[in-house]
Design a protein around this motif. Structure first.
Motif, PDB file in Angstrom:
ATOM      1  N   GLN A  99       0.833  -1.139  -0.053  1.00 40.72           N
ATOM      2  CA  GLN A  99       0.016  -0.045   0.140  1.00 40.72           C
ATOM      3  C   GLN A  99       0.897   1.306   0.115  1.00 40.72           C
ATOM      4  OE1 GLN A  99      -2.389   1.213   3.497  1.00 40.72           O
ATOM      5  NE2 GLN A  99      -4.163   0.610   2.005  1.00 40.72           N
ATOM      6  N   ARG A 122      -7.991   2.189   4.782  1.00 36.63           N
ATOM      7  CA  ARG A 122      -7.048   1.742   4.129  1.00 36.63           C
ATOM      8  C   ARG A 122      -7.281   0.951   2.994  1.00 36.63           C
ATOM      9  NH1 ARG A 122      -3.269  -0.406   9.597  1.00 36.63           N
ATOM     10  NH2 ARG A 122      -3.714   1.351  10.768  1.00 36.63           N
ATOM     11  N   HIS A 123      -8.235   0.692   2.818  1.00 37.97           N
ATOM     12  CA  HIS A 123      -9.104  -0.146   1.825  1.00 37.97           C
ATOM     13  C   HIS A 123     -10.030   0.588   0.919  1.00 37.97           C
ATOM     14  CE1 HIS A 123      -6.600  -3.549   3.525  1.00 37.97           C
ATOM     15  NE2 HIS A 123      -7.432  -3.309   4.507  1.00 37.97           N
ATOM     16  N   SER A 124     -10.261   1.760   0.836  1.00 35.21           N
ATOM     17  CA  SER A 124     -11.058   2.568   0.242  1.00 35.21           C
ATOM     18  C   SER A 124     -10.773   4.159   0.219  1.00 35.21           C
ATOM     19  CB  SER A 124     -12.610   2.219   0.774  1.00 35.21           C
ATOM     20  OG  SER A 124     -13.047   2.816   1.879  1.00 35.21           O
TER      21      SER A 124
END
Length: 408
Positions: A99, A122-124
């Motif tokens: 990331q 963290r994921h969007s």
């Protein structure tokens, strides 16, 4: 930061290969050749999110559509890639980089903004419409952003004025100078049907509520707010997580000149690069900017550094779209840029005036006039069209007048 980008069977060309600059990357070219597409790809690589629709792959069976990238902090010659799976109808991250350890802000030409902050989500990513940017962003009962109108007033009225002072400084820096300054004024009520106090900006002719400013000013105010909000909320999240704030930011701006007067166009990109250091003096910035404006290109001439900046040109050659780095050469002014290979105009005039001058030059050379319209065949016809189309101070007149007088 993003170092290289290689695309196969996706977008307007069978293949794109580009080595990117570490600070400023400017993409220009005709409409429909892939400038916004490239920004969408960069956003995807860094965030693993698509702003709207995923990049559409080519449908040939011989070669799999593929997105390959190199980051500046990765091992030499190691590539990260994503391939399109037709059976699942989506891009799969076969080998994508860890990331990205930085903030990413995408200013879209439709007035929307997108923000990626690994400390918060963290994921969007946060995808703002103009309405949610100004009035607040709520999702599943959670307030993700108060919005420009509320945050501005809250920061202005807090005992600690540091965030509001930063916002004020960014707004003033992004406004054209001199003579057209823009700074925050006192909030005010504007309607009996709206109980909110609305932020205002001080303009030379008085204070104006921000909801009544022009489209160009709203885009600048929105960008200023997003820069400050992103950094403010990132530092707040870092405190809660007990981690240090990140010191990298990638900024994507589509058609940076959109809605802006020429005065603003010729100052915005240098101002944006300078503003980023106000957020954090040690901030590392990589910017990707698309533009159709010769003024934008002229504006970066004083600060363009070939060691850390690059200019790219998308062209349609026959039926193929190409993407190439263009050697940086100062053109001096907008006319120089318009008539350079970047924009490809023969003259910085109307098409009618350009044709009349071409006819005049052809006649002065004693060449055939067959290719010209019936009203541009003879010297008197050309003279009539020149008088109709050119101002009296046009630099072409002396050549034409001298030639005409010599021929009498």
């Amino acid at each position: 930061m993003l170092k290289e980008l290689h695309l196969k069977r996706v977008g307007p060309a069978p293949q794109f290969d580009v080595e990117l600059a570490q600070r400023l990357n400017i993409f220009t070219g005709d409409n429909g050749l892939g400038k916004t597409f490239l920004l969408d790809i960069v956003w995807w690589i860094l965030t693993l999110n698509w702003v709207e629709h995923p990049a559409w792959p080519h449908r040939e069976r011989e070669v799999s559509p593929e997105i390959i990238c190199h980051l500046s902090n990765q091992k030499e010659k190691e590539a990260y890639r994503s391939r399109f799976d037709f059976s699942q109808q989506k891009w799969l991250s076969q080998q994508m980089p860890p990331q990205f350890r930085g903030l990413v802000i995408y200013a879209r030409v439709n007035g929307g903004f997108s923000v990626f902050d690994p400390a918060r989500q963290r994921h969007s990513a946060y995808n703002f419409t103009p309405d949610t940017l100004w009035n607040g962003y709520r999702l599943k009962g959670k307030v993700l952003c108060n919005g420009l109108l509320q945050d501005w007033v809250n920061w202005q009225r807090q005992p600690d004025q540091s965030t509001f002072q930063l916002l004020s400084s960014v707004i003033q820096q992004l406004a054209p100078q001199p003579g057209e300054s823009m700074e925050p004024g006192e909030p005010m009520r504007v309607s009996v049907e709206d109980v909110r106090d609305i932020p205002t900006v001080c303009l030379p002719y008085g204070n104006v509520p921000v909801i009544y400013t022009s489209a160009g000013m709203k885009r600048i105010l929105g960008l200023a707010y997003l820069l400050v909000w992103t950094w403010y909320e990132h530092t707040q999240a870092s405190k809660l997580l007990q981690t240090d704030p990140l010191n990298q930011i990638v900024l994507l701006i589509d058609e940076v000149e959109s809605h802006l007067h020429p005065r603003w166009q010729r100052s915005l990109v240098p101002a944006i690069l300078e503003v980023m250091t106000q957020l954090q003096p040690t901030m590392k910035v990589q910017a990707f900017v698309t533009t159709h404006s010769p003024l934008v290109l002229a504006s970066v001439e004083p600060s363009f550094d070939e060691q850390q900046d690059r200019l790219f040109l998308l062209e349609l050659q026959g039926e193929a779209v190409t993407l190439n780095e263009f050697p940086w050469t100062k053109q001096g002014d907008t006319v120089g840029w318009l008539t350079s290979e970047i924009f490809g105009l023969k003259q910085a005039r109307s098409t009618e005036a350009e044709m009349a001058i071409e006819a005049a030059e052809t006649w002065m050379r004693g060449e055939s006039m067959d290719a010209f319209a019936d009203n541009l065949k003879t010297p008197s016809q050309i003279q009539q069209q020149l008088e109709r189309l050119l101002p009296g101070h046009d630099p072409f007149w002396p050549r034409w007048i001298v030639t005409m007088e010599a021929g009498r």
